[in-house]
Design a protein around this motif. Sequence first.
Motif, PDB file in Angstrom:
ATOM      1  N   ILE A 119    -116.057 -97.045 -18.422  1.00 53.68           N
ATOM      2  CA  ILE A 119    -114.807 -96.587 -19.047  1.00 53.68           C
ATOM      3  C   ILE A 119    -115.109 -95.683 -20.237  1.00 53.68           C
ATOM      4  CG2 ILE A 119    -112.789 -97.338 -20.384  1.00 53.68           C
ATOM      5  CD1 ILE A 119    -112.701 -99.796 -18.446  1.00 53.68           C
ATOM      6  N   ASP A 120    -116.073 -96.056 -21.048  1.00 57.86           N
ATOM      7  CA  ASP A 120    -116.436 -95.216 -22.197  1.00 57.86           C
ATOM      8  C   ASP A 120    -116.919 -93.834 -21.737  1.00 57.86           C
ATOM      9  OD1 ASP A 120    -115.792 -97.299 -23.900  1.00 57.86           O
ATOM     10  OD2 ASP A 120    -117.887 -97.876 -24.281  1.00 57.86           O
ATOM     11  N   TRP A 121    -117.772 -93.810 -20.712  1.00 58.34           N
ATOM     12  CA  TRP A 121    -118.300 -92.548 -20.205  1.00 58.34           C
ATOM     13  C   TRP A 121    -117.171 -91.693 -19.625  1.00 58.34           C
ATOM     14  CZ3 TRP A 121    -118.514 -90.057 -15.493  1.00 58.34           C
ATOM     15  CH2 TRP A 121    -119.403 -88.990 -15.402  1.00 58.34           C
ATOM     16  N   LEU A 122    -116.304 -92.311 -18.832  1.00 55.78           N
ATOM     17  CA  LEU A 122    -115.174 -91.582 -18.241  1.00 55.78           C
ATOM     18  C   LEU A 122    -114.241 -91.057 -19.333  1.00 55.78           C
ATOM     19  CD1 LEU A 122    -114.437 -94.053 -15.319  1.00 55.78           C
ATOM     20  CD2 LEU A 122    -115.279 -91.704 -15.057  1.00 55.78           C
ATOM     21  N   ALA A 123    -113.967 -91.876 -20.346  1.00 51.64           N
ATOM     22  CA  ALA A 123    -113.086 -91.451 -21.445  1.00 51.64           C
ATOM     23  C   ALA A 123    -113.688 -90.258 -22.181  1.00 51.64           C
ATOM     24  CB  ALA A 123    -112.832 -92.613 -22.406  1.00 51.64           C
ATOM     25  N   GLU A 124    -115.002 -90.255 -22.363  1.00 50.66           N
ATOM     26  CA  GLU A 124    -115.655 -89.097 -22.994  1.00 50.66           C
ATOM     27  C   GLU A 124    -115.446 -87.838 -22.163  1.00 50.66           C
ATOM     28  OE1 GLU A 124    -119.787 -89.744 -23.930  1.00 50.66           O
ATOM     29  OE2 GLU A 124    -119.339 -91.674 -24.858  1.00 50.66           O
ATOM     30  N   ARG A 125    -115.571 -87.950 -20.853  1.00 51.60           N
ATOM     31  CA  ARG A 125    -115.376 -86.772 -19.986  1.00 51.60           C
ATOM     32  C   ARG A 125    -113.919 -86.276 -20.077  1.00 51.60           C
ATOM     33  NH1 ARG A 125    -119.702 -88.613 -20.093  1.00 51.60           N
ATOM     34  NH2 ARG A 125    -119.663 -87.221 -21.856  1.00 51.60           N
ATOM     35  N   PHE A 126    -112.965 -87.207 -20.065  1.00 52.23           N
ATOM     36  CA  PHE A 126    -111.568 -86.784 -20.208  1.00 52.23           C
ATOM     37  C   PHE A 126    -111.321 -86.208 -21.601  1.00 52.23           C
ATOM     38  CE2 PHE A 126    -110.672 -89.585 -16.487  1.00 52.23           C
ATOM     39  CZ  PHE A 126    -110.015 -88.647 -15.709  1.00 52.23           C
ATOM     40  N   GLY A 127    -111.990 -86.747 -22.609  1.00 52.02           N
ATOM     41  CA  GLY A 127    -111.905 -86.167 -23.952  1.00 52.02           C
ATOM     42  C   GLY A 127    -112.446 -84.752 -23.969  1.00 52.02           C
ATOM     43  N   ASP A 128    -113.544 -84.520 -23.232  1.00 51.40           N
ATOM     44  CA  ASP A 128    -114.107 -83.168 -23.124  1.00 51.40           C
ATOM     45  C   ASP A 128    -113.133 -82.193 -22.468  1.00 51.40           C
ATOM     46  OD1 ASP A 128    -116.442 -84.156 -24.246  1.00 51.40           O
ATOM     47  OD2 ASP A 128    -117.515 -84.295 -22.319  1.00 51.40           O
ATOM     48  N   LEU A 129    -112.207 -82.728 -21.666  1.00 47.93           N
ATOM     49  CA  LEU A 129    -111.180 -81.890 -21.036  1.00 47.93           C
ATOM     50  C   LEU A 129    -110.008 -81.620 -21.982  1.00 47.93           C
ATOM     51  CD1 LEU A 129    -111.050 -83.379 -17.419  1.00 47.93           C
ATOM     52  CD2 LEU A 129    -111.954 -81.145 -18.123  1.00 47.93           C
ATOM     53  N   GLY A 130    -110.054 -82.218 -23.178  1.00 46.20           N
ATOM     54  CA  GLY A 130    -109.029 -81.948 -24.177  1.00 46.20           C
ATOM     55  C   GLY A 130    -108.015 -83.053 -24.377  1.00 46.20           C
ATOM     56  N   PHE A 131    -108.171 -84.176 -23.707  1.00 44.72           N
ATOM     57  CA  PHE A 131    -107.221 -85.275 -23.876  1.00 44.72           C
ATOM     58  C   PHE A 131    -107.517 -86.019 -25.174  1.00 44.72           C
ATOM     59  CE2 PHE A 131    -107.010 -84.503 -19.347  1.00 44.72           C
ATOM     60  CZ  PHE A 131    -105.647 -84.605 -19.093  1.00 44.72           C
ATOM     61  N   ALA A 132    -106.476 -86.439 -25.852  1.00 45.94           N
ATOM     62  CA  ALA A 132    -106.616 -87.258 -27.055  1.00 45.94           C
ATOM     63  C   ALA A 132    -107.266 -88.587 -26.665  1.00 45.94           C
ATOM     64  CB  ALA A 132    -105.247 -87.502 -27.691  1.00 45.94           C
ATOM     65  N   ALA A 133    -107.861 -89.253 -27.627  1.00 42.69           N
ATOM     66  CA  ALA A 133    -108.649 -90.460 -27.349  1.00 42.69           C
ATOM     67  C   ALA A 133    -107.878 -91.506 -26.542  1.00 42.69           C
ATOM     68  CB  ALA A 133    -109.148 -91.068 -28.659  1.00 42.69           C
ATOM     69  N   GLU A 134    -106.649 -91.793 -26.938  1.00 41.88           N
ATOM     70  CA  GLU A 134    -105.873 -92.813 -26.225  1.00 41.88           C
ATOM     71  C   GLU A 134    -105.556 -92.385 -24.793  1.00 41.88           C
ATOM     72  OE1 GLU A 134    -101.587 -95.007 -26.744  1.00 41.88           O
ATOM     73  OE2 GLU A 134    -102.751 -94.609 -28.562  1.00 41.88           O
TER      74      GLU A 134
END
Length: 179
Positions: A119-134
């Motif tokens: 989940i942490d790794w996936l969240a980082e990738r989505f963060g790299d796409l510009g999504f806010a942390a939550e």
Amino acid sequence: MPRPASDKRERLTEAAITLARAHGLEATTLAAIATEAGVAQGSVYYYFKTKADVAQAVADGVAESLASARSTLGPEPTDALVGFLGAYVDDAAAICAHGSLLATASAGTGSDRAHREAIDWLAERFGDLGFAAEAARARAVHLLAGIEGGAALAHALNDLSPLEREATHLGRWVANASA
């Protein structure tokens, strides 16, 4: 004189993972682990005092294997996320058991390392796409729940098509993601 270093623990852990994937953690005995690893049965008891110790070793070993696989997916976030999904399909025989294997191992040990790291790794990738942390974390949980659900259903039905369909659907979802 100190004893030489041994790879017995690693061999026993790999044997436990192999057997747990094939037969489930509950059906994996210490004697079978010893036979699979090619060591004396007493060696198993030296490294794993209880079935909970085996479950912890299996959960940790699977977590390390999944982390290693994620490290090969490259830096581009969309490609990495789609690659993550592809890894589930490519390794379907083992991955179909991961959901239930991790759940069983985690229940015995309280270890949720593999899931949290994914989940942490996936969240980082989505963060790299510009999504806010939550939002990135919510998307990460959605993606992992979807692919593991597809894997669990594929395993239960002995049919890979639910996993393949879910991976395709989530791949399109990732490809169309925009913050």
